[in-house]
Design a protein around this motif. Structure first.
Motif, PDB file in Angstrom:
ATOM      1  N   PHE A 205       0.761  -1.289   0.109  1.00  0.00           N
ATOM      2  CA  PHE A 205      -0.029  -0.117  -0.059  1.00  0.00           C
ATOM      3  C   PHE A 205       0.880   1.261  -0.040  1.00  0.00           C
ATOM      4  O   PHE A 205       0.926   2.031   0.995  1.00  0.00           O
ATOM      5  N   SER A 207       0.750   3.998  -1.261  1.00  0.00           N
ATOM      6  CA  SER A 207       0.062   5.281  -1.201  1.00  0.00           C
ATOM      7  C   SER A 207      -0.064   5.856   0.136  1.00  0.00           C
ATOM      8  O   SER A 207      -0.421   6.946   0.387  1.00  0.00           O
ATOM      9  N   ILE A 208       0.030   5.079   1.358  1.00  0.00           N
ATOM     10  CA  ILE A 208      -0.238   5.587   2.464  1.00  0.00           C
ATOM     11  C   ILE A 208       1.037   5.466   3.542  1.00  0.00           C
ATOM     12  O   ILE A 208       1.003   5.170   4.636  1.00  0.00           O
TER      13      ILE A 208
ATOM     14  N   PHE B 160      -9.536  -1.865  -0.291  1.00  0.00           N
ATOM     15  CA  PHE B 160      -9.144  -1.174   0.751  1.00  0.00           C
ATOM     16  C   PHE B 160      -9.242   0.357   0.733  1.00  0.00           C
ATOM     17  O   PHE B 160      -8.614   1.122   1.579  1.00  0.00           O
ATOM     18  N   TYR B 163     -10.188   2.380   4.095  1.00  0.00           N
ATOM     19  CA  TYR B 163      -9.011   2.507   5.109  1.00  0.00           C
ATOM     20  C   TYR B 163      -8.204   3.576   4.595  1.00  0.00           C
ATOM     21  O   TYR B 163      -7.610   4.484   5.400  1.00  0.00           O
ATOM     22  N   LYS B 164      -7.651   3.258   3.301  1.00  0.00           N
ATOM     23  CA  LYS B 164      -6.600   4.204   2.654  1.00  0.00           C
ATOM     24  C   LYS B 164      -7.139   5.533   2.763  1.00  0.00           C
ATOM     25  O   LYS B 164      -6.280   6.456   2.995  1.00  0.00           O
ATOM     26  N   VAL B 167      -6.782   7.340   6.152  1.00  0.00           N
ATOM     27  CA  VAL B 167      -5.042   7.391   6.436  1.00  0.00           C
ATOM     28  C   VAL B 167      -4.695   8.852   5.612  1.00  0.00           C
ATOM     29  O   VAL B 167      -3.840   9.708   6.089  1.00  0.00           O
ATOM     30  N   LYS B 168      -5.262   8.783   4.482  1.00  0.00           N
ATOM     31  CA  LYS B 168      -4.789  10.206   3.769  1.00  0.00           C
ATOM     32  C   LYS B 168      -5.509  11.302   4.129  1.00  0.00           C
ATOM     33  O   LYS B 168      -4.992  12.406   4.111  1.00  0.00           O
TER      34      LYS B 168
END
Lengths: 237, 237
Positions: A205, A207-208, B160, B163-164, B167-168
């Motif tokens: 992942f 991007s995070i 996902f 979730y992402k 976080v973003k």
DNA sequence: GCAAATATAATAGTATTACTATCGTTTTTG
DNA sequence: CAAAAACGATAGTAATACTATTATATTTGC
């Protein structure tokens, strides 16, 4: 005089990593078959993932029988506990050697965080255990060893002592750097778990996370820890 | 246009796709049976753990048939993805709501961290979903949803995104507080994952966390974030 | 109000998993 | 060299994670 790296590696490879003996039925270190079970379970779990891993498939890989593997471990869960315990005990040794005879507390913390957060690059020992691959397994599967309904009873049996010792050692080093800081255990457990997580994010992942080609989890956690402990020590009355 | 208004518009449109529709075969929100599946899967997973959870057992609980549940979800893994997506979409909503119309970036960060790290105390909605219990499931089972060999293909399918997005959003708020800080994404993902981990440790491995009766994960992560961002902003050239 | 469409229930069946149990053979060791 | 231990082979079991089929119940559209 500082012992050189090579002699440390030799010493490490001669040490037997202590795994709580209730985890296994028969010590896999005590026989050739046992060692092949450990060696190839690491390779097979890495290859197909722990969820698809079975003793039957492992038996085929090592040219042995499913029933023979059951004489070493009562379940694949226990085998995972064995591998994870071995890994954390190994990390603990690395930590102790890296911080040994380092007088400055900040330098000890730096070295400890490096050991915990770094990507294992090469198989340093000559044993049947490939630490590079085992590290990947820890990143991908470690949580599964404790995210169970049996965690409390297994914790009582001592199956997670190796992991907890690593976290405790780190929290003690944190405390030596800044005894004013209020959350040394939580910071230590966040670093240990967070390092695995950042490595996972880096691989799946992107991007995070900021970790990738240029930035390593080590850099991120070193910076974080320095800032956290610097700020608080400035506040001390 | 004001950024907070954009944020709300964004969120509203995202709530409609809160749970990517490829996760389910038939939308459980579209029928009474579907809602009972969601409601009681949350209760049953909390009760016996995800590993022991089966559609057959769930069928017994809701007085329905295993085969009927398979018309909503092709596997229990997909059901877990549904529950976790719902949870993170719900957290995102709480985050946006809590930070809406808060002009000060530091205050927004404070509120966002509070939403992400707090123990959910009461079931705030009148729906079939119990957020208190769902939060426990996320703490105990969330990692299992992505620690699989299929993570990359499932990530491509968008399983996902919720979730992402959380976080973003957090990393954007971090960036608004201190644009000099080098690792906003890693800090955000560490807080989100670390909060779940501290809650777990609080319940099962108390010796390696400071969180407990007196200290909350919220306090720990608020303190950590403040220190990390304070230090770096002081260094800005 | 009723046929058609849709949803659900019931049953059966499959390959695999995660073991246990037994027994015979090979290997080790005292 | 005999006894013990280790290992391999086979069989068996209950449960899991589904798929497939058919029957029944419910909803809906005209």
């Amino acid at each position: 005089m500082q012992p050189n790296i090579l002699s440390m590696i030799n010493l490490l490879s001669n040490l037997k990593i202590a795994v709580p003996d209730k985890i296994f039925i028969k010590d896999p270190e005590s026989s050739d078959l046992g060692k092949r079970i450990i060696e190839h379970s690491i390779l097979l779990i890495d290859e197909i993932g722990f969820d698809s891993f079975t003793f039957k498939k492992l038996g085929v890989k090592i040219g042995s029988n499913e029933s023979s593997i059951y004489r070493y471990f009562e379940s694949k869960h226990k085998l995972l506990l064995y591998l994870t315990s071995w890994y954390w005990a190994w990390i603990e040794y690395q930590m102790v050697f890296a911080t040994h005879n380092v007088p400055d507390a900040k330098e000890r913390l730096f070295k400890a965080i490096e050991v915990i957060t770094q990507t294992i690059k090469e198989d340093v020992t000559i044993t049947h255990i490939n630490e590079v691959i085992l590290n990947r397994i820890i990143i991908n599967e470690y949580s599964k060893s404790y995210l169970t309904k049996e965690v409390d009873s297994e914790n009582k049996e001592g199956y997670f002592v190796a992991y907890k010792r690593v976290v405790k050692r780190l929290s003690e080093i944190i405390n030596a750097v800044n005894s004013q800081y209020q959350f040394p255990s939580s910071l230590a457990s966040t670093i240990v778990e967070g390092a695995l997580h950042q490595h996972f994010l880096k691989a799946h992942f992107r991007s995070i996370t900021d970790c990738g080609k240029d930035v390593t989890p080590t850099e991120f956690f070193l910076n974080l820890t320095q800032n956290v402990l610097k700020s608080t020590s400035n506040e001390s009355k």
